[in-house]
Design a protein around this motif. Structure first.
Motif, short mmCIF file in Angstrom:
data_model
loop_
_atom_site.label_atom_id
_atom_site.label_comp_id
_atom_site.label_asym_id
_atom_site.label_seq_id
_atom_site.Cartn_x
_atom_site.Cartn_y
_atom_site.Cartn_z
N VAL A 20 39.59 -59.58 61.09
CA VAL A 20 38.88 -60.00 62.29
C VAL A 20 38.59 -58.80 63.19
CG1 VAL A 20 39.02 -61.43 64.37
CG2 VAL A 20 39.86 -62.33 62.20
N ARG A 21 39.54 -57.86 63.31
CA ARG A 21 39.31 -56.65 64.12
C ARG A 21 38.09 -55.88 63.60
NH1 ARG A 21 43.75 -54.92 67.31
NH2 ARG A 21 45.64 -56.16 66.98
N LEU A 22 38.03 -55.73 62.27
CA LEU A 22 36.92 -54.99 61.67
C LEU A 22 35.59 -55.71 61.89
CD1 LEU A 22 38.67 -54.04 58.30
CD2 LEU A 22 37.98 -52.44 60.10
N LEU A 23 35.60 -57.03 61.75
CA LEU A 23 34.36 -57.79 61.94
C LEU A 23 33.93 -57.79 63.40
CD1 LEU A 23 34.97 -60.84 59.55
CD2 LEU A 23 33.39 -58.94 59.22
N VAL A 24 34.88 -57.82 64.34
CA VAL A 24 34.54 -57.74 65.77
C VAL A 24 33.87 -56.41 66.08
CG1 VAL A 24 35.50 -57.51 68.10
CG2 VAL A 24 36.26 -59.37 66.63
N LEU A 25 34.44 -55.32 65.54
CA LEU A 25 33.87 -53.99 65.78
C LEU A 25 32.45 -53.90 65.21
CD1 LEU A 25 34.24 -51.10 66.80
CD2 LEU A 25 35.30 -50.52 64.61
N VAL A 30 26.32 -54.04 65.98
CA VAL A 30 24.99 -54.56 65.62
C VAL A 30 24.35 -55.35 66.76
CG1 VAL A 30 25.50 -54.54 63.15
CG2 VAL A 30 25.91 -56.63 64.44
N ILE A 31 25.16 -56.13 67.51
CA ILE A 31 24.58 -56.94 68.59
C ILE A 31 24.17 -56.08 69.77
CG2 ILE A 31 25.15 -58.73 70.31
CD1 ILE A 31 26.51 -60.30 68.23
N LEU A 126 29.48 -64.83 60.26
CA LEU A 126 30.52 -64.35 59.36
C LEU A 126 31.83 -64.14 60.13
CD1 LEU A 126 31.43 -63.25 56.59
CD2 LEU A 126 30.55 -61.01 57.28
N LEU A 127 31.72 -63.53 61.31
CA LEU A 127 32.90 -63.28 62.13
C LEU A 127 33.54 -64.59 62.57
CD1 LEU A 127 34.78 -61.67 64.04
CD2 LEU A 127 32.91 -61.58 65.68
N MET A 128 32.74 -65.53 63.09
CA MET A 128 33.28 -66.78 63.61
C MET A 128 33.93 -67.61 62.50
SD MET A 128 32.60 -66.98 66.95
CE MET A 128 32.18 -68.58 67.59
N VAL A 143 42.43 -64.17 70.13
CA VAL A 143 41.53 -63.49 69.19
C VAL A 143 40.07 -63.73 69.60
CG1 VAL A 143 40.84 -63.30 66.77
CG2 VAL A 143 43.23 -63.70 67.34
N MET A 144 39.74 -64.94 70.05
CA MET A 144 38.37 -65.24 70.48
C MET A 144 37.99 -64.41 71.71
SD MET A 144 35.88 -67.15 69.30
CE MET A 144 36.44 -68.66 68.53
N GLY A 145 39.00 -64.01 72.50
CA GLY A 145 38.72 -63.13 73.63
C GLY A 145 38.12 -61.82 73.17
N ASN A 146 38.58 -61.30 72.03
CA ASN A 146 38.00 -60.08 71.46
C ASN A 146 36.59 -60.33 70.95
OD1 ASN A 146 40.38 -58.54 71.85
ND2 ASN A 146 41.28 -59.43 70.02
N VAL A 147 36.35 -61.53 70.46
CA VAL A 147 35.01 -61.88 69.97
C VAL A 147 34.01 -61.91 71.13
CG1 VAL A 147 33.63 -63.67 68.85
CG2 VAL A 147 35.93 -63.15 68.01
#
Length: 481
Positions: A20-25, A30-31, A126-128, A143-147
């Motif tokens: 999840v950390r990698l996907l958040v980064l 990209v966003i 993918l992240l969600m 974890v959603m706070g990081n998202v």
């Protein structure tokens, strides 16, 4: 319907899984590009010899592509492994970024932006989906706070970051700077990323895919035309109506496929009351965010005479506060539930927008900064619980569809917010100018009225928040509160 991803939480309690950390980064990187080009429009007009209306398309095309591609991601993520989805998304994004960096003409730059957006569109669902699968229910808020940092703060910081980079040189630096960062994120992500669950083979209903692309893409395109000075009202309304009608046919087809086939987007997600309410609240809040962002940019640059860099720096503290508070809000959600965060957050959104209805030619900059910071902090207190509560209300087999619907409507809400405030502001200022009022005074009055409209809409977030439960349990059913 078969799920690509089985519910299989693998995270240790209290820890954010590495995947999840990698996907958040990666999602943040990209966003960020969605709003990165806003400040570069004058440079593009000068170097590529295009009009302002044409140059705006580097941002409009990105948003348009996101709205068109995201509905297909639910089907796509069920067919591929986590690593395959990540590789394709980041590979497409890098290819688009490289094309933008070397684009000799505006049309090639535009093609690069469309390719960039296609890769970006896959990352958030993918992240969600991965997060909801690997993180235990009691830790999802943190974890959603990081998202929230990735999907809400990145667009807010884009103009400020691009303003800083443009001080150093050409607009091409915006893409040159992103390539090594995105490349490193892709490389380290693939070294550490594990597959979550097994892919399932589903057929793609091409008619649904075409209707989703034309419907959501057409709606966002039509709404974006309201922001162009030279657009005529009749054809613009026609495009919006055609897009909305295509979406209506898309919905009818999905309802039919739910009975005897495989829908592209499973609309049974909307029968889960908590998800539907969370979706409505998210749309209104995101509409308010994007509407206020465009109004503040126009106010600070056109009326107060600030440069894009100065505008970005003035609004940066609010964006940073939103990002830094995301994890804290997530931890509070895990402890307190949603009500004690969403109700004060919704109230803060209304109060900050109400404050902006008083903008004037002499409003102190510290007051603008404070109101913007209150808006961003209030949105942080709202977004994290909304995403966590809404997605948690769904059964695991609907996570890909829920995240796709959420991502699609986020783009539509952004387009509606921008179109609405531009339309209200333009109508009011044109009316006053026809009565002999000075242009700057007329535009200021139009901005105030547009802020009044966003404030009235934001009041609906308080009403919707009152109907939300405090928590959902792991199976997606609403718990007593």
């Amino acid at each position: 319907m078969p799920a690509a991803i089985e519910e299989r939480p693998t995270a240790q309690a209290g820890k954010t899984p590495l995947v999840v950390r990698l996907l958040v980064l990666a999602t943040f990187v990209v966003i960020l590009n969605e709003t990165l080009m806003i400040n570069a429009i004058p440079r593009l007009m000068e170097t590529l010899h295009v009009t302002e209306q044409a140059a705006q398309w580097v941002s409009t095309a990105f948003m348009l592509t996101m709205a068109a591609v995201i509905p297909v991601t639910g089907w796509f993520l069920q067919r591929v492994t986590t690593r395959q989805g990540y590789t394709i998304a980041m590979g497409v994004f890098l290819a688009g970024t490289a094309l933008c960096a070397v684009a000799p003409t505006f049309s090639i730059l535009l093609a690069g932006r469309i390719i960039q957006a296609a890769g970006t569109a896959v990352m958030m669902p993918l992240l969600m989906t991965t997060l909801m699968t690997v993180v235990p229910e009691q830790d999802r808020g943190k974890v959603m706070g990081n998202v929230t940092l990735a999907i809400s703060v990145a667009p807010a910081l884009g103009p400020a970051i691009s303003g800083l980079i443009l001080q150093l040189g050409s607009w091409r630096l915006l893409f040159v700077a992103v390539i090594p960062i995105a490349g490193a994120v892709t490389y380290f992500g693939l070294r550490q990323l594990d597959n979550i669950g097994e892919p399932k083979v589903n057929t793609l209903d091409w008619a649904s895919a075409a209707m989703a692309t034309l419907g959501f893409g057409g709606l966002v395109y039509g709404l974006s035309l309201f922001g162009e000075r030279e657009s005529t009202l009749g054809p613009t309304i026609g495009v919006v109506v055609a897009g909305a009608a295509t979406i209506a046919f898309f919905v009818l087809r999905q309802l039919k496929l739910q009975r005897n086939g495989t829908p592209l987007l499973d609309l049974r997600t909307l029968t889960h009351r908590t998800f539907a309410l969370s979706l409505a609240l998210m749309c209104i809040a995101f509409l308010s965010l994007m509407g206020s962002m465009i109004l503040l940019t126009l106010y600070l640059q056109n009326l107060r005479g600030l440069t894009p860099l100065e505008t970005g720096l003035l609004l940066m503290p609010g964006g940073l506060a939103m990002g830094l508070l995301g994890p804290t809000v997530g931890r509070l959600y895990d402890r307190l539930g949603s009500r004690r965060l969403i109700l004060p957050g919704s109230t803060g959104i209304v109060l900050s927008l109400a404050g902006f209805t008083q903008v004037s030619m002499s409003m102190p900059y510290w007051q603008i900064l404070a109101l913007h910071a209150l808006l961003m902090i209030s949105l942080a207190a709202t977004f994290t619980p909304i995403f966590t509560l809404g997605m948690g209300a769904l059964p695991p087999d609907m996570y890909p569809h829920g995240s796709s619907i959420l991502g699609t409507l986020q783009q539509v809400a952004a387009a509606v917010g921008t179109a609405l405030v531009i339309m209200v502001m333009s109508a009011r200022s044109s009316s006053l100018m026809s009565e002999g009022v000075a242009a700057s005074a007329a535009q200021l009055s139009g901005m105030r009225l547009a802020f009044v409209v966003t404030t009235v809409l934001a009041v609906a977030t308080i009403a919707v928040a009152a109907f939300l439960p405090n928590r959902t349990n792991a199976s997606g059913d609403v718990m007593a509160h």
